[in-house]
Scaffold this active site. Structure first.
Site, short mmCIF file in Angstrom:
data_model
loop_
_atom_site.label_atom_id
_atom_site.label_comp_id
_atom_site.label_asym_id
_atom_site.label_seq_id
_atom_site.Cartn_x
_atom_site.Cartn_y
_atom_site.Cartn_z
N ASP A 24 0.88 -1.16 0.00
CA ASP A 24 0.00 0.00 0.00
C ASP A 24 0.92 1.22 0.00
O ASP A 24 2.06 1.15 0.46
CB ASP A 24 -0.88 -0.01 1.25
CG ASP A 24 -1.76 1.22 1.35
OD1 ASP A 24 -2.41 1.56 0.34
OD2 ASP A 24 -1.75 1.85 2.41
N ASP A 62 -1.05 -0.47 6.16
CA ASP A 62 -1.11 0.15 7.48
C ASP A 62 -2.02 -0.62 8.42
O ASP A 62 -2.09 -0.33 9.60
CB ASP A 62 -1.54 1.62 7.40
CG ASP A 62 -2.93 1.79 6.80
OD1 ASP A 62 -3.65 0.78 6.67
OD2 ASP A 62 -3.28 2.92 6.46
N ASP A 69 -6.75 -1.63 5.19
CA ASP A 69 -6.38 -2.70 4.29
C ASP A 69 -6.63 -4.09 4.87
O ASP A 69 -6.03 -5.06 4.41
CB ASP A 69 -4.89 -2.57 3.94
CG ASP A 69 -4.58 -1.28 3.22
OD1 ASP A 69 -5.37 -0.90 2.34
OD2 ASP A 69 -3.58 -0.63 3.56
#
Length: 668
Positions: free
Chosen positions: A358, A561, A565
């Site tokens: 990410d 994080d 997610d």
């Protein structure tokens, strides 16, 4: 407060040795383990003295009328160190449990005594005891690396009445409720999670994050349980009960990690259940068939060969060293600020060839700043910022916060202080509000197209910026763009190169940000590919597409994080969260947590996992190779009982010592 006691690197009774009753695999329930270290040392010393005397005077005793003295002098060390094994074998026999280590060693040594091989019988028990002492010390070393976490749990805390620290009262941290004020003196550990109300200091968070650099704290700073207060007197307002604190969660997860077995461990468990009974059956055939079928074969010689086979057949080197290796790996990782939730995830880390990241909060700091304001004709910079801040006033997105902060610097006449009555936040697209009866939009091109507002021409920005474009529309017109940048983490600069050096062949970034911002980050970090403008559900689909790609041959990790997610973290072969000590979602959703927010620790985790896996494979190959060789030599009469002792106790000891190396394999 009670310390952790149940962490043990050996397999559980139902998943370890063939019967779950060998002393290694059942928690060392025989008397040797129960004795104090001093008593163990005295007993071992006495046994070694009598064993040495027996070796020195054996030939003289055999040539004298006192030949029985040989049996007496060797039975003393045999029974002194071996009676626990014999009692365990008898107990297991009564309970219907055969083919464990106690049974094999008892039968083998009884047979050696019957054949008059007293030194060999005593040596089996004596060196087994020495090997077990080394094993317990190796296990203790692995346990200490994990118990270092449990030792930082504070036993007491001091409640105070106000922010001045009045009327301190000693209290159990388990009884403190959220919202209470606690006093933390210099050198003391923070007992509970909270916010600093008064005082300035530096925190040592190395026990939680592995990071040795002190962190400056002041009123308003977060205080995590387990941190050590440096020099200032602090008053902290607690935000959670002890059981909900970051420290308690980390301790619980590390404890549970020891119970999750790697595929290699599960294979050895299944192998041991078949291997040991098969060898016992083979030993029985070797003892009986040749004397019955061969004219020159004697029962004494073939029974001796069968006894050698029984001694060699103990699978201790595998059943002990492999779980110990993974256990030590988990402990070594936790000491380096890497929380791995089980040996299965440790093994998966060693097999990775694709890592998906990410962007925000992982490769970048997640600290947004307005880097450019580009109004259309008819609007000033201040007007554009004022309208954008008004539209974003109810959003908790980091980009919205950056726009609101930037608007605080414009003159007051451009700031809109009216209340926002109409507001809608559209996931992955932006926000819709209303001002003076006209719609006010702040978001991406998709949001503008859906509202029939012509897409603006692209705004030229510095390609070095990791910038996202927030398009502003008022009424039916596009009125300008605000560029918001997120700083790339300094620690991420050499990450991709390091990962490629660790065997990672494909690095990918998934982000909901604009093409321009995503491209800038990907190019600066040297990522192999990236995908931009992804909605949350599209990230999951894209990850599954990557995992099914021909480019992905082994395993895939997703690094995020851990807050937004969670579905992607769960879907990956191994989910890795950043900044887990402050995030419940990270700890719950991820399989691995990098506790100090350093992307470079991902390379450290992969390196440590590969080294741990290498040590485990070394132990398997070495143990099976030596045992197989001695078994073949024993069948053909070329192996002695001393060789069998080395193939059992010696190999187990060497494998255990080799496993202890993994404690230091997570050093950067």
């Amino acid at each position: 407060m009670e310390k952790i006691k149940h962490i043990h690197p050996h397999p559980a009774a139902d998943a370890g040795c063939p019967t779950g009753s060998c002393p290694h695999c059942s928690g060392h329930d025989h008397s040797f383990e129960e004795a104090s270290p001093k008593a163990e040392a005295i007993r071992l010393t006495i046994s070694l003295i009598f064993f040495a005397l027996g070796i020195i005077f054996r030939s003289k005793l055999q040539a004298s009328p006192y030949r029985i003295g040989e049996y007496v002098i060797f039975l003393i060390p045999y029974l002194t160190v071996g009676y626990g094994v014999i009692l365990s074998a008898l107990r297991n026999l009564i309970n219907g449990k055969l083919f464990d280590e106690n049974f094999l060693m008892t039968v083998a040594t009884f047979g050696a005594i019957a054949l008059g091989e007293m030194p060999e019988a005593a040596a089996v028990m004596l060196f087994y005891t020495i090997g077990e002492m080394f094993q317990e010390r190796a296990a203790s070393s692995a346990r200490r690396s994990i118990q270092a976490l449990t030792d930082i749990r504070p036993d007491t805390t001091y409640l105070v009445s106000d922010s001045q620290g009045s009327d301190p009262r000693k209290t159990d941290p388990l009884l403190v409720e959220p919202g209470s004020l606690v006093l933390v003196r210099p050198g003391e550990r923070v007992p509970l999670d909270g916010i600093i109300v008064s005082g300035n200091s530096f925190f040592d968070t190395s026990a939680l994050t592995g990071e040795s650099v002190p962190v400056r704290v002041e009123p308003g700073s977060q205080a995590l349980a387990g941190s050590v207060n440096g020099q200032g007197l602090l008053i902290i307002e607690t935000t959670a009960r002890y059981g909900d604190s970051s420290l308690a969660r980390i301790i619980k997860l590390v404890e549970e990690a020891a119970e999750r077995k790697a595929p290699t461990e599960r294979f050895i468990t299944r192998f041991a259940r078949v291997y040991t009974p098969a060898v016992v059956g083979a030993a029985l055939l070797i003892a009986l068939l040749p004397p019955l079928l061969l004219a020159d074969a004697s029962f004494a010689e073939w029974i001796r060969r069968a006894l050698i086979l029984l001694v060699v057949s103990c699978p201790c080197a595998l059943v002990i060293s492999i779980p110990l290796g993974y256990f030590g790996g988990i402990g070594g990782a936790s000491a380096a600020g890497i929380l791995i939730k089980g040996a299965n995830y440790l093994e998966t880390l060693a097999e990775l060839d694709t890592v998906v990241f990410d962007k925000t909060g992982t490769l970048t700091e997640g600290v947004f700043e307005v880097s450019g304001v580009y109004p259309e004709k008819g609007y000033s910079r201040e007007e554009l910022l004022g309208l954008a801040a008004f539209a974003e006033s109810h959003s908790n997105h980091p980009i919205a916060g950056a726009i609101r902060r930037a608007a605080e610097t414009i003159p007051s006449e451009f700031r809109i202080d009216a209340s926002l009555n109409t507001f809608e936040e559209i996931a992955g697209k932006g926000v819709r509000a209303e001002w003076l009866g006209k719609p006010l939009l702040a978001g991406n091109q998709t949001l503008l197209r859906e509202n029939n507002i012509p897409s603006p021409p692209p705004v030229e920005k510095d390609k070095g910026e990791a910038a996202s474009s927030v398009l502003i529309a008022y009424g039916e017109n596009y009125i300008g763009t605000i560029a918001v940048s997120d700083r790339i983490r300094e620690d991420a600069a050499g990450l991709v190169t390091a990962l490629h050096g660790k065997g990672i062949r494909h690095t990918v970034m998934l982000t909901g940000d604009s093409e321009t911002g995503a491209k800038a980050v990907a190019e600066k970090l040297g990522l192999d590919s990236y995908y931009a403008k992804l909605l949350p559900d599209e990230k999951l689909s894209k990850l599954e597409e990557i995992m099914a790609s021909p480019r992905t041959y082994k395993r895939t990790a997703f690094v995020g994080d851990g807050i937004n997610d969670a579905p992607v973290l769960s879907r990956a072969d191994v989910g890795i969260a950043m900044g887990g000590i402050g995030s419940d979602a990270a700890i719950e959703a991820a399989d691995v947590v990098l506790m100090d927010d350093k992307p470079s620790n991902l390379a450290t985790a992969i390196t440590g996992a590969k080294r741990t896996r290498g040590v485990v494979l070394q132990n398997i190959i070495f143990s099976l190779g030596i045992k197989g060789l001695v078994i073949l030599l024993g069948i053909f009469g070329l192996a002695s009982m001393w060789m069998a002792i080395f193939a059992d106790v010696g190999v187990a000891l060497l494998a255990i010592l080799n496993s202890t190396r993994v404690l230091k394999m997570f050093k950067a």
